[in-house]
Each structure stands twice: as C-alpha cells, then as structure tokens.
Design a protein around this motif. Structure first.
Motif, mmCIF file in Angstrom:
data_model
loop_
_atom_site.group_PDB
_atom_site.id
_atom_site.type_symbol
_atom_site.label_atom_id
_atom_site.label_comp_id
_atom_site.label_asym_id
_atom_site.label_seq_id
_atom_site.Cartn_x
_atom_site.Cartn_y
_atom_site.Cartn_z
ATOM 1 N N CYS A 10 0.812 -1.071 -0.005
ATOM 2 C CA CYS A 10 -0.081 0.028 -0.020
ATOM 3 C C CYS A 10 1.042 1.340 -0.078
ATOM 4 C CB CYS A 10 -0.617 0.137 1.199
ATOM 5 S SG CYS A 10 -2.643 -0.038 0.799
ATOM 6 N N CYS A 77 -2.777 -2.454 -3.968
ATOM 7 C CA CYS A 77 -3.783 -2.898 -3.020
ATOM 8 C C CYS A 77 -4.927 -2.420 -3.179
ATOM 9 C CB CYS A 77 -3.271 -2.202 -1.250
ATOM 10 S SG CYS A 77 -3.209 -0.486 -1.725
ATOM 11 N N CYS A 115 -10.012 0.735 -0.848
ATOM 12 C CA CYS A 115 -9.113 -0.438 -0.840
ATOM 13 C C CYS A 115 -8.736 -0.843 0.698
ATOM 14 C CB CYS A 115 -7.753 0.080 -1.373
ATOM 15 S SG CYS A 115 -6.797 0.963 -0.233
ATOM 16 N N MET A 117 -6.664 -0.722 2.863
ATOM 17 C CA MET A 117 -5.988 0.167 3.755
ATOM 18 C C MET A 117 -6.674 1.491 3.738
ATOM 19 S SD MET A 117 -4.219 -2.037 4.983
ATOM 20 C CE MET A 117 -3.512 -1.052 6.185
ATOM 21 N N MET A 119 -6.651 3.710 1.625
ATOM 22 C CA MET A 119 -5.802 4.732 1.070
ATOM 23 C C MET A 119 -6.596 5.251 -0.108
ATOM 24 S SD MET A 119 -2.210 3.342 1.575
ATOM 25 C CE MET A 119 -1.452 3.414 3.186
ATOM 26 N N TYR A 120 -7.139 4.091 -1.094
ATOM 27 C CA TYR A 120 -7.577 4.600 -2.175
ATOM 28 C C TYR A 120 -9.288 4.382 -2.133
ATOM 29 C CZ TYR A 120 -3.279 3.531 -4.582
ATOM 30 O OH TYR A 120 -1.942 3.436 -4.652
#
Ligand SMILES: [Cu+2]
Length: 127
Positions: A10, A77, A115, A117, A119-120
């Motif tokens: 990630c 990721c 995603c 994590m 982040m996206y």
C-alpha cells in the motif's frame, strides 16, 4: 496475504502514484462512460489499478445494479476491495472482472468503496 505485506504494498503504491497525483493529474470524475443499462439492469464499470477509476460515478437510484470492477495486472492494494455498505470485502484476481450485485433497495445514497487500507477510494452517487 498478511497485513504487514499489504501495508508495505500500500505504502509503496501510494508513494509511486502519489508522485503522479501531485504532478497535477486531474481527478477522474467523468463517469458518463462508466454507466450503462442492459436489460433493465444498470451496469457500472470501475477499473482498479493504482486506485479506482472513475473515482466518482453518478448513477440512477432505485435500479437493480451490477458493479463491475475490473483488474488488469493489478498487484497494488486496490485489488483488496472493501464496500462497507454492502459488507463486501474481497481480494480481486490480478486480472479479471468482479461483478457485485447491488439490489434496487441498496441503490440509493452514496456508496463508498475503498482499498483494504483505506488509501484509495471511489464513490457511486445514486440520485
Ligand atoms: Cu491501499
């Protein structure tokens, strides 16, 4: 895949694509080509690779919908897809298309996908 690996994947993906992002690439919000209707079903196409595209999709509310998330050599990721509202969580194949059914009653408001994590992300705005 364990969480430490996912985190490092990630972070490296974020660094690489963050560089492009800050270079001034405009956010992809053109969703007109992402939505189509076939046999009364609304189809929404999103691609997952280094994030999601388009990031904002405007769709029709209250219509049975199929969200198609396609990967193509996706090893970052963004292949770890989470859609909290649908209680959906899955590692997508590196290359392929994942079809996610969204019932007419769920096709309202804003659906967030992200995603693993966080982040996206992308949004589908049913209106
Ligand atoms: Cu991520």
């Amino acid at each position: 895949m364990n969480k430490a690996v996912l985190v490092s994947v990630c972070i490296s993906a974020l660094l690489i694509f963050g560089a492009f992002w800050f270079a001034g690439k405009p956010a992809n919000v053109d969703s007109s080509s992402a939505v189509s209707t076939v046999n009364g079903k609304q189809l929404i196409d999103i691609s997952a690779k280094g994030g999601y595209s388009p990031r904002v999709v405007l769709a029709k509310a209250g219509v049975p919908t199929v969200l198609r998330v396609s990967t193509k050599g996706t090893f970052d990721c963004s292949s770890s897809l989470v859609i909290p509202k649908l209680q959906y969580q899955k590692y997508l194949q590196p290359t392929g298309t994942e079809e996610i059914s969204i019932g007419a009653s769920q096709a309202r408001g804003t659906l967030h996908g992200l995603c693993g994590m966080g982040m996206y992300n992308f949004q589908i705005k049913f209106q």
